[in-house]
Design a protein around this motif. Sequence first.
Motif, short mmCIF file in Angstrom:
data_model
loop_
_atom_site.label_atom_id
_atom_site.label_comp_id
_atom_site.label_asym_id
_atom_site.label_seq_id
_atom_site.Cartn_x
_atom_site.Cartn_y
_atom_site.Cartn_z
N HIS A 116 0.85 -1.20 0.00
CA HIS A 116 0.00 0.00 0.00
C HIS A 116 0.88 1.25 0.00
N TYR A 123 0.17 8.64 4.97
CA TYR A 123 0.13 8.42 6.42
C TYR A 123 1.40 8.97 7.09
N HIS A 128 -0.76 11.81 12.18
CA HIS A 128 -0.69 10.46 12.76
C HIS A 128 0.68 9.83 12.55
N CYS A 139 -1.23 1.56 11.21
CA CYS A 139 -2.22 0.95 10.31
C CYS A 139 -3.09 -0.04 11.07
N CYS A 142 -6.20 0.96 13.37
CA CYS A 142 -7.49 1.24 12.72
C CYS A 142 -7.98 0.06 11.87
N VAL A 151 -12.79 -1.26 3.44
CA VAL A 151 -13.02 -0.06 4.24
C VAL A 151 -14.31 0.66 3.86
N SER A 152 -14.77 1.48 4.80
CA SER A 152 -15.85 2.43 4.52
C SER A 152 -15.71 3.55 5.56
N LEU A 153 -16.52 4.57 5.41
CA LEU A 153 -16.42 5.68 6.36
C LEU A 153 -16.84 5.27 7.76
N LEU A 155 -15.42 3.33 9.52
CA LEU A 155 -14.20 3.23 10.34
C LEU A 155 -13.97 4.50 11.14
N HIS A 216 -10.98 8.06 -2.24
CA HIS A 216 -10.57 7.16 -1.15
C HIS A 216 -9.10 7.31 -0.77
N THR A 217 -8.34 8.11 -1.49
CA THR A 217 -6.96 8.33 -1.06
C THR A 217 -6.87 9.54 -0.12
N HIS A 220 -5.92 9.51 4.67
CA HIS A 220 -4.77 9.29 5.54
C HIS A 220 -3.95 10.54 5.87
#
Length: 281
Positions: A116, A123, A128, A139, A142, A151-153, A155, A216-217, A220
């Motif tokens: 990834h 990140y 963080h 990583c 979470c 994943v989805s929101l 989280l 979706h990027t 982080h």
Amino acid sequence: MGALLMIFRSRTGQSRIFKGVLSGLLLTVFLPILPSLALAQEQQEIVCIQCHSGLEEKYSQPVKLWRSSIHAVNGIACNACHGGDPKDMANAMNPARGFLGVPGEKDIPAFCGRCHVGVTKDYLSSAHGLALGKGGPTCVTCHGSHLVRKVSLELISEKYCTQCHNFERAKLIKDAMLETELLIVAIDGRIEGFKNQGTDTGKLEQSLFAVRNRFHTLFHDVDVEKVKKESTQINGELKKIDNVLQGLDDARRKRKIAGACAVAGALLAGLLFHLLRKTYA
Ligand code: HEC
Ligand code: HEC
Ligand code: HEC
Ligand code: HEC
Ligand code: HEC
């Protein structure tokens, strides 16, 4: 000639029955064995799972959790993360075979980051990542290590985000992302609808895919201002896709009206013809 044909017929009939019986037999004998054959093959492929499944809880738990993960679905097995030789029972965990062991907290981002890459870069430069080893989340905090899910929101929740600070700033990011997320889901549903009716939606799907990936990027960086700014831009692009869909909707409505007019016209013509025939007959 007729007799020959009869014999031929009865022969093929017999052979068909014979084949039926044979394949029936084969099926009853082999069907129960097939799954275990497949399983044996799978286990043979990867000794990590074979041995770890029988170990005490601490060492067998990862296997159970991993089985329901998105990594298992995508063929990312134990050795893809931990290294080692998945085919050699005796030397599986030999460092000389690339076994990496268990990463320490500080090494986790690089451990996941082998695959990834983009996420890990974002990140590492975020609030963080800068707090890595000093109370910041890794990583695994979470996403977990073995039961990693799609994943989805969801989280971004009180449960995950209030371990170290209040939920206020988490909520700011979530709110900024939620509108776009809902737009994407709605547009996805409409494209699906057109696709089911036989419209060619290839181009629309491609555009949505690209926009969704970009969206979706965003997370982080955990940079609320950046998320707000980029989400506005992304919403603009979604609006364009939405306009194309609107055009398709309009075209369909026009076709329906034209169709209805044609039917009404035909009925009217029929009626006229009938009346004319009555008056001139
Ligand atoms: C023959 C049995 C066996 C095989 C095969 C095996 N393991 Fe293990 N593994 C163990 C045992 C026993 C332990 C716990 C004791 C130890 O660390 O040596 C362990 C521990 C581990 C640990 C934790 C190490 C630590 O430092 O706490 C990891 C990670 C691991 N195995 C991954 C793997 C991977 C990946 C594979 C396949 C490439 C694999 N294992 C194959 C038996 C096995
Ligand atoms: C997506 C990467 C990934 C995969 C795939 C993966 N692991 Fe792990 N594993 C980790 C990470 C990260 C840790 C360290 C966990 C932590 O610090 O919370 C870990 C820890 C472990 C440990 C140590 C547990 C402990 O309590 O000390 C064992 C044993 C282990 N893994 C075995 C396996 C086995 C067996 C598989 C295959 C079924 C597997 N892992 C698949 C990433 C992975
Ligand atoms: C503070 C919690 C948190 C940390 C730390 C975190 N993530 Fe995430 N991650 C999330 C959330 C929330 C999402 C979903 C964002 C969305 O829906 O757009 C996500 C999405 C993802 C995705 C899917 C989106 C994409 O761009 O492909 C991957 C992969 C991922 N994270 C991997 C990682 C890795 C690897 C690390 C460590 C370098 C990491 N995450 C650290 C919370 C976290
Ligand atoms: C060997 C490569 C590899 C490693 C190492 C790896 N992953 Fe993955 N990961 C994948 C693949 C392949 C997928 C499935 C395809 C995708 O969604 O990108 C995936 C999917 C994910 C997803 C879901 C993304 C989504 O779209 O919803 C998350 C979250 C994730 N990984 C987190 C992690 C974390 C955390 C680690 C480290 C503990 C890790 N990965 C290590 C290859 C890897
Ligand atoms: C393990 C602890 C931990 C967890 C869990 C955690 N954070 Fe953080 N977060 C931090 C630290 C440490 C900082 C940086 C220092 C600070 O600002 O307090 C930070 C900062 C932030 C910031 C501010 C970034 C900036 O540039 O100002 C946001 C936004 C944020 N976190 C969102 C989240 C979200 C969303 C989640 C849940 C998905 C989450 N955090 C989970 C520890 C954590």
